[in-house]
Design a protein around this motif. Structure first.
Motif, PDB file in Angstrom:
ATOM      1  N   ASN A  49      18.880 -13.744  30.281  1.00 19.82           N
ATOM      2  CA  ASN A  49      19.057 -12.354  29.900  1.00 19.82           C
ATOM      3  C   ASN A  49      18.101 -12.099  28.736  1.00 19.82           C
ATOM      4  O   ASN A  49      18.460 -12.240  27.569  1.00 19.82           O
ATOM      5  CB  ASN A  49      20.504 -12.085  29.502  1.00 19.82           C
ATOM      6  N   ARG A 104       8.863 -13.669  33.085  1.00 20.27           N
ATOM      7  CA  ARG A 104      10.170 -13.806  33.736  1.00 20.27           C
ATOM      8  C   ARG A 104      10.018 -13.698  35.255  1.00 20.27           C
ATOM      9  O   ARG A 104      10.573 -14.501  35.994  1.00 20.27           O
ATOM     10  CB  ARG A 104      11.149 -12.754  33.231  1.00 20.27           C
ATOM     11  N   LYS A 105       9.254 -12.727  35.697  1.00 19.09           N
ATOM     12  CA  LYS A 105       9.056 -12.536  37.140  1.00 19.09           C
ATOM     13  C   LYS A 105       8.224 -13.672  37.739  1.00 19.09           C
ATOM     14  O   LYS A 105       8.568 -14.189  38.804  1.00 19.09           O
ATOM     15  CB  LYS A 105       8.387 -11.187  37.396  1.00 19.09           C
ATOM     16  N   LYS A 124      10.332 -16.856  37.596  1.00 17.12           N
ATOM     17  CA  LYS A 124      11.708 -16.667  38.080  1.00 17.12           C
ATOM     18  C   LYS A 124      12.740 -17.156  37.062  1.00 17.12           C
ATOM     19  O   LYS A 124      13.654 -17.909  37.378  1.00 17.12           O
ATOM     20  CB  LYS A 124      11.897 -17.359  39.430  1.00 17.12           C
ATOM     21  N   TRP A 125      12.548 -16.709  35.806  1.00 17.51           N
ATOM     22  CA  TRP A 125      13.458 -17.108  34.741  1.00 17.51           C
ATOM     23  C   TRP A 125      14.872 -16.660  35.042  1.00 17.51           C
ATOM     24  O   TRP A 125      15.116 -15.548  35.507  1.00 17.51           O
ATOM     25  CB  TRP A 125      13.033 -16.500  33.412  1.00 17.51           C
ATOM     26  N   ASN A 126      15.807 -17.515  34.676  1.00 23.83           N
ATOM     27  CA  ASN A 126      17.234 -17.239  34.845  1.00 23.83           C
ATOM     28  C   ASN A 126      17.840 -16.990  33.462  1.00 23.83           C
ATOM     29  O   ASN A 126      18.644 -17.777  32.985  1.00 23.83           O
ATOM     30  CB  ASN A 126      17.894 -18.428  35.549  1.00 23.83           C
ATOM     31  N   ASP A 184      14.417 -21.744  35.222  1.00 24.65           N
ATOM     32  CA  ASP A 184      14.124 -20.868  36.356  1.00 24.65           C
ATOM     33  C   ASP A 184      15.362 -20.723  37.242  1.00 24.65           C
ATOM     34  O   ASP A 184      16.442 -21.232  36.900  1.00 24.65           O
ATOM     35  CB  ASP A 184      12.914 -21.369  37.142  1.00 24.65           C
ATOM     36  N   SER A 185      15.206 -20.061  38.358  1.00 26.57           N
ATOM     37  CA  SER A 185      16.349 -19.796  39.238  1.00 26.57           C
ATOM     38  C   SER A 185      16.933 -21.071  39.844  1.00 26.57           C
ATOM     39  O   SER A 185      18.057 -21.065  40.326  1.00 26.57           O
ATOM     40  CB  SER A 185      15.946 -18.824  40.347  1.00 26.57           C
ATOM     41  N   SER A 186      16.186 -22.177  39.784  1.00 23.54           N
ATOM     42  CA  SER A 186      16.691 -23.477  40.255  1.00 23.54           C
ATOM     43  C   SER A 186      17.227 -24.322  39.102  1.00 23.54           C
ATOM     44  O   SER A 186      17.453 -25.517  39.259  1.00 23.54           O
ATOM     45  CB  SER A 186      15.586 -24.242  40.982  1.00 23.54           C
ATOM     46  N   ASN A 187      17.372 -23.704  37.911  1.00 29.47           N
ATOM     47  CA  ASN A 187      17.827 -24.381  36.691  1.00 29.47           C
ATOM     48  C   ASN A 187      16.903 -25.507  36.243  1.00 29.47           C
ATOM     49  O   ASN A 187      17.348 -26.514  35.694  1.00 29.47           O
ATOM     50  CB  ASN A 187      19.269 -24.888  36.841  1.00 29.47           C
TER      51      ASN A 187
END
Length: 169
Positions: free
Chosen positions: A58, A50-51, A54-56, A153-156
């Motif tokens: 839960n 995840r880190k 940068k997984w988005n 990721d955080s950028s989808n």
């Protein structure tokens, strides 16, 4: 709260939620320590992914669902990690499946229709449930319940898929 206190809190919560009742005897809890320990390892390894990517998601909510095995693939459906439950369920060691497709679990009675359905759902990049006939390393057939989560990721942007599997027979 230090790391040891945090781990103890997580273990107590895991025992309460996974076993459904407080324990009254050390002998009863002792048989569950291996499972609790493996849950912590699974969460730790997946948290590293995840880190790194940068997984988005839960992750805790996903892993709160009951499962027998976990499979993490990359976006190209290549196995990157499996948990110990996968070895118990399939008979394959992690080293035997890394870099391979989960299709290695398919066999004569795995229908083309179920494979196409899974591929279609993966392409939609939305979580879904299905069932498929899989095969253990020994050749034994079993019905497998799948809950597959695309991981963005955080950028989808799609990076991985996480499959929670249950043996249904």
């Amino acid at each position: 709260m230090n790391e040891k206190e945090n781990l103890n809190k997580v273990i107590k919560e895991t025992i309460k939620t996974k076993l459904g009742a407080p324990l009254q005897c050390w002998d009863v809890i002792a048989i569950h320590f291996d499972k609790i320990g493996s849950i912590q390892v699974e969460h730790g390894i997946l948290d590293q992914y995840r880190k790194k990517f940068k997984w988005n998601i839960n992750l805790e909510k996903i892993l709160d669902t009951a499962y027998d095995a976990l499979i993490l693939t990359d976006k190209n459906i290549v196995i990157r990690w499996v948990d110990d439950g996968f070895t118990v369920m399939t008979g394959y060691q992690q080293t035997e499946v890394l870099g391979r497709s989960p299709k290695l679990l398919h066999g004569p009675n795995t229908t083309t229709q179920s494979s196409l359905f899974i591929r279609q759902k993966l392409n939609q990049q939305k979580a879904f449930d299905t069932k498929v006939i899989n095969y253990r390393k020994s050749g034994e057939e079993y019905l497998c319940g799948l809950k597959i989560h695309p991981i963005l990721d955080s950028s989808n942007i799609l990076t991985h898929y996480l499959a929670l599997e249950n043996r249904l027979d």
